[in-house]
Design an enzyme around this catalytic site. Sequence first.
Site, mmCIF file in Angstrom:
data_model
loop_
_atom_site.group_PDB
_atom_site.id
_atom_site.type_symbol
_atom_site.label_atom_id
_atom_site.label_comp_id
_atom_site.label_asym_id
_atom_site.label_seq_id
_atom_site.Cartn_x
_atom_site.Cartn_y
_atom_site.Cartn_z
ATOM 1 N N PRO A 1 2.853 2.625 2.217
ATOM 2 C CA PRO A 1 4.117 2.358 1.900
ATOM 3 C C PRO A 1 5.915 2.393 1.761
ATOM 4 C CG PRO A 1 2.951 2.784 0.286
ATOM 5 C CD PRO A 1 2.416 3.106 1.677
ATOM 6 N N ASN A 2 6.597 1.286 1.972
ATOM 7 C CA ASN A 2 8.072 1.427 1.945
ATOM 8 C C ASN A 2 8.855 2.151 3.158
ATOM 9 O OD1 ASN A 2 8.523 -0.692 -0.361
ATOM 10 N ND2 ASN A 2 7.159 1.310 -1.507
ATOM 11 N N ARG B 1 16.700 2.623 2.289
ATOM 12 C CA ARG B 1 15.954 2.693 1.175
ATOM 13 C C ARG B 1 17.000 3.975 0.144
ATOM 14 N NH1 ARG B 1 10.317 5.266 0.133
ATOM 15 N NH2 ARG B 1 10.266 4.057 -2.496
ATOM 16 N N TYR C 1 15.466 10.126 -0.233
ATOM 17 C CA TYR C 1 15.445 10.051 1.919
ATOM 18 C C TYR C 1 16.580 10.508 2.819
ATOM 19 C CZ TYR C 1 11.856 8.267 -1.834
ATOM 20 O OH TYR C 1 10.782 8.259 -2.535
ATOM 21 N N ASN D 1 2.407 10.696 5.873
ATOM 22 C CA ASN D 1 3.240 10.549 5.100
ATOM 23 C C ASN D 1 2.722 8.956 4.547
ATOM 24 O OD1 ASN D 1 5.599 9.536 2.991
ATOM 25 N ND2 ASN D 1 6.647 10.220 4.143
ATOM 26 N N ALA E 1 3.923 5.870 -1.694
ATOM 27 C CA ALA E 1 3.367 6.099 -2.966
ATOM 28 C C ALA E 1 1.979 6.318 -3.475
ATOM 29 C CB ALA E 1 3.524 4.825 -3.813
ATOM 30 N N ASP F 1 -10.757 9.403 0.421
ATOM 31 C CA ASP F 1 -11.976 9.945 0.820
ATOM 32 C C ASP F 1 -11.843 9.070 2.644
ATOM 33 O OD1 ASP F 1 -13.057 9.995 -1.539
ATOM 34 O OD2 ASP F 1 -13.540 7.672 -1.889
ATOM 35 N N GLU G 1 -0.336 16.097 5.159
ATOM 36 C CA GLU G 1 0.257 15.401 4.117
ATOM 37 C C GLU G 1 1.857 15.296 4.178
ATOM 38 O OE1 GLU G 1 1.203 15.013 -0.736
ATOM 39 O OE2 GLU G 1 -0.617 15.565 -0.003
ATOM 40 N N HIS H 1 5.601 14.853 3.024
ATOM 41 C CA HIS H 1 6.029 13.686 2.031
ATOM 42 C C HIS H 1 8.191 14.505 2.637
ATOM 43 C CE1 HIS H 1 3.476 12.679 -0.032
ATOM 44 N NE2 HIS H 1 3.220 13.361 -0.330
ATOM 45 N N LEU H 2 8.797 13.192 2.581
ATOM 46 C CA LEU H 2 10.610 13.985 2.772
ATOM 47 C C LEU H 2 10.916 14.360 1.900
ATOM 48 C CD1 LEU H 2 11.164 10.585 4.217
ATOM 49 C CD2 LEU H 2 11.560 12.458 5.870
ATOM 50 N N SER H 3 10.771 13.676 0.208
ATOM 51 C CA SER H 3 11.328 14.592 -0.279
ATOM 52 C C SER H 3 10.741 15.693 -1.324
ATOM 53 C CB SER H 3 11.735 13.600 -1.458
ATOM 54 O OG SER H 3 11.305 12.882 -2.228
ATOM 55 N N ARG I 1 10.721 16.152 -8.220
ATOM 56 C CA ARG I 1 10.855 14.097 -8.916
ATOM 57 C C ARG I 1 10.136 14.547 -10.230
ATOM 58 N NH1 ARG I 1 10.752 11.153 -4.349
ATOM 59 N NH2 ARG I 1 11.491 9.145 -5.837
ATOM 60 N N ARG J 1 4.440 12.031 -9.181
ATOM 61 C CA ARG J 1 4.698 12.344 -7.634
ATOM 62 C C ARG J 1 4.405 13.809 -8.209
ATOM 63 N NH1 ARG J 1 8.090 8.175 -5.518
ATOM 64 N NH2 ARG J 1 8.864 7.538 -6.613
#
Length: 148
Positions: free
Chosen positions: A10-11, A18, A23, A74, A77, A87, A98, A100-102, A107, A111
């Site tokens: 999402p997002n 954003r 990001y 990625n 949230a 699962d 997994e 993530h950009l940040s 943070r 998170r």
Amino acid sequence: MASFLVLNGPNLNLLGTRQPEVYGSTTLDDIEQVCRTFAHDRGHSIVFQQSNHEGALVDAIHDARGVHAGIALNAGAYTHTSVALMDAVLSSMVPTVELHLSNVHAREEFRHRSYLAKAAIGVICGFGSASYTLALQALMDHTKAGHD
């Protein structure tokens, strides 16, 4: 030639506009092009997807079984909330990184918890858009080493 799924939650469709202070200004389309070139230059292919819907992400993970050698995920949230995605990764048995950009550990406290990390072969975060190619390289190395 292996195929890898690059799956975005999402997002992430809003990247570039954003919260650029968190990001960056790179768009998801920019990241897709970099990933395609990165994979192609190494003799591999990718399928690049994004959804704001948890069920669609679960379906994509299920559909990766027997099709893709690995998943760069990625989940945005959903990383911090979704037992369903965890699962799905576990049940698919497709090696998943997994990403993530940040740096999620620098943070907000919420998170710092990842349900996906329990199912992933590794976690990459904090390198901006380079997190994607780092995740793909990790998957390629993992597959080449015969861990899948």
